[in-house]
Design a protein around this motif. Structure first.
Motif, PDB file in Angstrom:
ATOM      1  N   PRO A   1    -102.822 -26.866 -36.402  1.00  0.00           N
ATOM      2  CA  PRO A   1    -104.223 -26.765 -36.823  1.00  0.00           C
ATOM      3  C   PRO A   1    -105.028 -25.873 -35.894  1.00  0.00           C
ATOM      4  CG  PRO A   1    -103.468 -29.043 -36.885  1.00  0.00           C
ATOM      5  CD  PRO A   1    -102.417 -28.255 -36.172  1.00  0.00           C
TER       6      PRO A   1
ATOM      7  N   SER B   1    -106.883 -22.142 -36.776  1.00  0.00           N
ATOM      8  CA  SER B   1    -108.268 -21.823 -36.465  1.00  0.00           C
ATOM      9  C   SER B   1    -108.352 -20.618 -35.544  1.00  0.00           C
ATOM     10  CB  SER B   1    -108.942 -23.034 -35.812  1.00  0.00           C
ATOM     11  OG  SER B   1    -110.266 -22.732 -35.484  1.00  0.00           O
TER      12      SER B   1
ATOM     13  N   GLN C   1    -120.478 -29.045 -35.115  1.00  0.00           N
ATOM     14  CA  GLN C   1    -119.155 -28.918 -35.711  1.00  0.00           C
ATOM     15  C   GLN C   1    -118.748 -30.183 -36.445  1.00  0.00           C
ATOM     16  OE1 GLN C   1    -116.982 -27.677 -32.123  1.00  0.00           O
ATOM     17  NE2 GLN C   1    -116.669 -25.673 -33.077  1.00  0.00           N
ATOM     18  N   SER C   2    -119.344 -31.303 -36.081  1.00  0.00           N
ATOM     19  CA  SER C   2    -118.981 -32.578 -36.709  1.00  0.00           C
ATOM     20  C   SER C   2    -119.782 -32.879 -37.968  1.00  0.00           C
ATOM     21  CB  SER C   2    -119.174 -33.716 -35.701  1.00  0.00           C
ATOM     22  OG  SER C   2    -120.534 -33.773 -35.262  1.00  0.00           O
TER      23      SER C   2
ATOM     24  N   GLN D   1    -114.307 -22.276 -41.065  1.00  0.00           N
ATOM     25  CA  GLN D   1    -113.183 -22.201 -40.144  1.00  0.00           C
ATOM     26  C   GLN D   1    -113.557 -21.460 -38.870  1.00  0.00           C
ATOM     27  OE1 GLN D   1    -111.091 -24.610 -41.047  1.00  0.00           O
ATOM     28  NE2 GLN D   1    -109.322 -23.275 -40.722  1.00  0.00           N
TER      29      GLN D   1
ATOM     30  N   GLY E   1    -115.428 -23.557 -36.604  1.00  0.00           N
ATOM     31  CA  GLY E   1    -114.734 -24.759 -36.142  1.00  0.00           C
ATOM     32  C   GLY E   1    -115.282 -26.046 -36.715  1.00  0.00           C
TER      33      GLY E   1
ATOM     34  N   GLU F   1    -115.521 -29.467 -38.530  1.00  0.00           N
ATOM     35  CA  GLU F   1    -114.477 -30.490 -38.547  1.00  0.00           C
ATOM     36  C   GLU F   1    -114.366 -31.233 -39.864  1.00  0.00           C
ATOM     37  OE1 GLU F   1    -115.654 -32.885 -35.259  1.00  0.00           O
ATOM     38  OE2 GLU F   1    -115.308 -31.307 -33.766  1.00  0.00           O
ATOM     39  N   HIS F   2    -115.377 -31.139 -40.719  1.00  0.00           N
ATOM     40  CA  HIS F   2    -115.372 -31.863 -41.998  1.00  0.00           C
ATOM     41  C   HIS F   2    -115.956 -30.949 -43.076  1.00  0.00           C
ATOM     42  CE1 HIS F   2    -114.604 -35.749 -39.952  1.00  0.00           C
ATOM     43  NE2 HIS F   2    -115.388 -35.242 -39.017  1.00  0.00           N
TER      44      HIS F   2
ATOM     45  N   SER G   1    -111.162 -38.228 -45.872  1.00  0.00           N
ATOM     46  CA  SER G   1    -110.099 -37.246 -45.665  1.00  0.00           C
ATOM     47  C   SER G   1    -109.395 -36.818 -46.948  1.00  0.00           C
ATOM     48  CB  SER G   1    -109.054 -37.816 -44.695  1.00  0.00           C
ATOM     49  OG  SER G   1    -108.505 -39.019 -45.216  1.00  0.00           O
TER      50      SER G   1
ATOM     51  N   SER H   1    -107.636 -27.073 -43.879  1.00  0.00           N
ATOM     52  CA  SER H   1    -108.422 -26.446 -42.820  1.00  0.00           C
ATOM     53  C   SER H   1    -107.798 -26.675 -41.453  1.00  0.00           C
ATOM     54  CB  SER H   1    -109.843 -27.023 -42.811  1.00  0.00           C
ATOM     55  OG  SER H   1    -109.826 -28.387 -42.423  1.00  0.00           O
TER      56      SER H   1
ATOM     57  N   ARG I   1    -108.125 -29.421 -40.100  1.00  0.00           N
ATOM     58  CA  ARG I   1    -108.956 -30.531 -39.624  1.00  0.00           C
ATOM     59  C   ARG I   1    -109.111 -31.474 -40.811  1.00  0.00           C
ATOM     60  NH1 ARG I   1    -111.171 -25.663 -38.200  1.00  0.00           N
ATOM     61  NH2 ARG I   1    -111.168 -25.148 -35.982  1.00  0.00           N
TER      62      ARG I   1
END
Length: 513
Positions: A9, A13, A335-336, A384, A387, A389-390, A426, A446, A448
């Motif tokens: 992963p 990225s 990023q989160s 991407q 970065g 994450e979701h 997910s 991705s 992630r």
């Protein structure tokens, strides 16, 4: 010793970023961002192509204020769309509904809500709106206002249990930028329409502005109607003829919406500030703004919900002056923070298909924008590179037009429900679709939590003409009118049980603490 292997992963990225970042750096050297506050304070003249002067004309955009109070109209005249539980708790009469034959939600302007809840104090209304939803969304309409697909998106969100606040960028009657005359008493108007089967409003192209009130672009050569400088119809030929002026122009469009949002975030109601989940969403112009806008206070709230980016591809194009301004959250997004992006792979403005406005401007003589492998037509590469994450990206292969609800409304409804109920889940793409008949294919991870997939409509019934769908539907399209939904509503989206209702009544009467 041999180097430590990079987990795949992280390697994915790293490879994507290594390919994208140098290209962005080269493009950034040539195309500086034209978004300084000093530029917005000046008068901007926009020429058009000489070949189009028979129908178009040079126009000007007035200097723009940098005081958020001057943009308060968008919030003060905002629309609200409320879920069934709020309708019951507030004692409202429902006036709109999702395309399932049930009129269960409520839509109106803030002033309509205050008129219909005069028996409640402001504090009581805040408390009610804080407890009757699964969360709140701030929805940003497109360049034509709260019309066409926009209300349908918000009704889908409300049907899923969420309250939706929709700032109206067309609400300032003194503006030279844009304006549309509102239908007075909107909530009552919608209630009258939806009392009869033959006047149901769901597929109408416009339910909120007077039909006679058109936001005519200032570039259109005519003298019969009032015209407005930030009403537009993106024209590749004119953009290519004067690229720097048009790059400045679309930055002013974003600045208008940014200043409206800055005021809203400053004055954010308690029921949004304290909501269990908060989303910012938008379509087309509003999708670009929902993607790009950043405010630290709002970003903190979005960590509980996320961004929903509709009909915009997060890539450098004619809609932003420089590659940096295509970044999600202006490059400052956490990023989160979860992201859902949905866009047609045939989008006439932002897809990578030959003939879209973005493609024509990027590949035209003297043009600008992403080309080659960077021209994807969706937000996956941008997510991407940052970065995220979701980040979930749906390439809608069933939608033939810019809007997504006429062809693939059931898929959109299902994706919105799935994402909003569990933004950090997910399995959004792999689970999308009933049983073994999956709606999505060509899944690309991705690396992630998230990914990219090509998705199509839920339900195989034939489409019908506008005349069959509704007397007020746009006549240029076909419509898939059968209702389907794959997924379950959250408990907070359902009417309260008798026990819950009694407990709430007692609390409201201060009998129990």
């Amino acid at each position: 010793p041999p180097p430590t292997p990079i987990p795949w992963p992280a390697m994915w990225s790293k490879l994507l970023s290594s390919a994208l970042v140098p290209w962005l750096a080269l493009a950034s050297q040539e195309y500086q961002c034209l978004d300084s506050s000093e530029l917005f304070k000046t008068r901007l003249e926009i020429p058009v192509a000489e070949s189009e002067t028979a129908t178009l004309r040079t126009f000007t955009v007035a200097p723009m204020s940098d005081h958020p109070e001057d943009y308060s109209y968008a919030f003060k005249q905002a629309f609200l769309v409320l879920p069934k539980r709020c309708v019951l708790d507030l004692g409202l009469a429902p006036n709109v509904g999702d395309e399932n034959g049930r009129i269960e939600q409520w839509m109106g302007r803030l002033s309509d809500l205050h008129d219909e809840t005069q028996h409640k104090t402001s504090s009581e209304l805040d408390d009610a709106l804080s407890s009757c939803t699964c969360g709140w969304g701030i929805f940003l309409h497109g360049s034509g206002g709260f019309t066409y697909d926009n209300p349908r998106y918000t009704i889908m969100m409300a049907a899923s249990g969420y309250g939706v606040l929709v700032p109206d960028s067309f609400a300032d009657p003194h503006s030279t930028f844009r304006y549309k005359t509102p239908i007075p008493g909107l909530s009552k108007h919608l209630r009258q329409l939806n009392q009869k089967q033959e006047t149901l409003s769901y597929w109408c192209s416009n339910n909120v502005y007077l039909d006679s009130s058109l936001c005519t672009p200032a570039m259109k050569k005519q003298d019969a109607l009032p015209s407005y400088s930030l009403c537009y119809s993106s024209d590749a030929t004119s953009i290519l003829s004067h690229t720097e002026q048009w790059r400045q122009y679309y930055e002013r469009v974003f600045y208008l919406r940014k200043m409206e949002l800055d005021y809203i975030v400053r004055e954010l109601p308690k029921y949004i500030r304290t909501a269990h989940k908060v989303f910012i969403a938008g379509e087309s112009e509003g999708g670009m703004v929902a993607s790009r806008y950043y405010h630290p206070q709002l970003e903190s709230l979005l960590s509980s919900g996320g961004r929903i980016i509709l009909q915009w591809g997060c890539q450098w194009s004619y809609y932003v002056s420089c590659p940096e301004n295509a970044r999600i959250g202006g490059g400052k997004a956490r990023q989160s923070t979860p992201v859902l992006n949905m866009i047609s792979d045939k989008d006439p403005f932002f897809s990578n298909k030959n003939g879209s406005v973005s493609h024509r401007v990027a590949h035209g003589q003297g043009g600008f924008g992403a080309t080659g492998d960077e021209e994807t037509g969706n937000c996956f590469a941008q997510a991407q590179a940052q970065g995220l994450e979701h980040a979930w990206v749906i390439k809608d292969v069933g939608a033939e037009h810019h809007g997504l609800t006429t062809d693939t409304g059931n898929m959109v409804r299902t994706a919105l429900l799935s994402f909003m109920s569990n933004p950090r889940g997910s399995n959004l793409l792999t689970d999308l679709g009933p049983g073994t008949g999956q709606l999505c294919s060509d899944f690309q991870s991705s690396g992630r939590v998230g990914g990219l997939a090509s998705c199509t409509e839920l339900g195989g019934e034939p489409q019908v003409s506008a005349e069959v769908a509704s007397k007020c539907a746009y006549t240029g399209y076909k419509y898939h009118v059968q209702y389907h939904l794959d997924g379950k509503y959250e408990q907070c989206a359902k009417p309260r049980t008798d026990t819950e209702a009694q407990s709430r009544l007692l609390r409201g009467n201060s009998i129990v603490s």
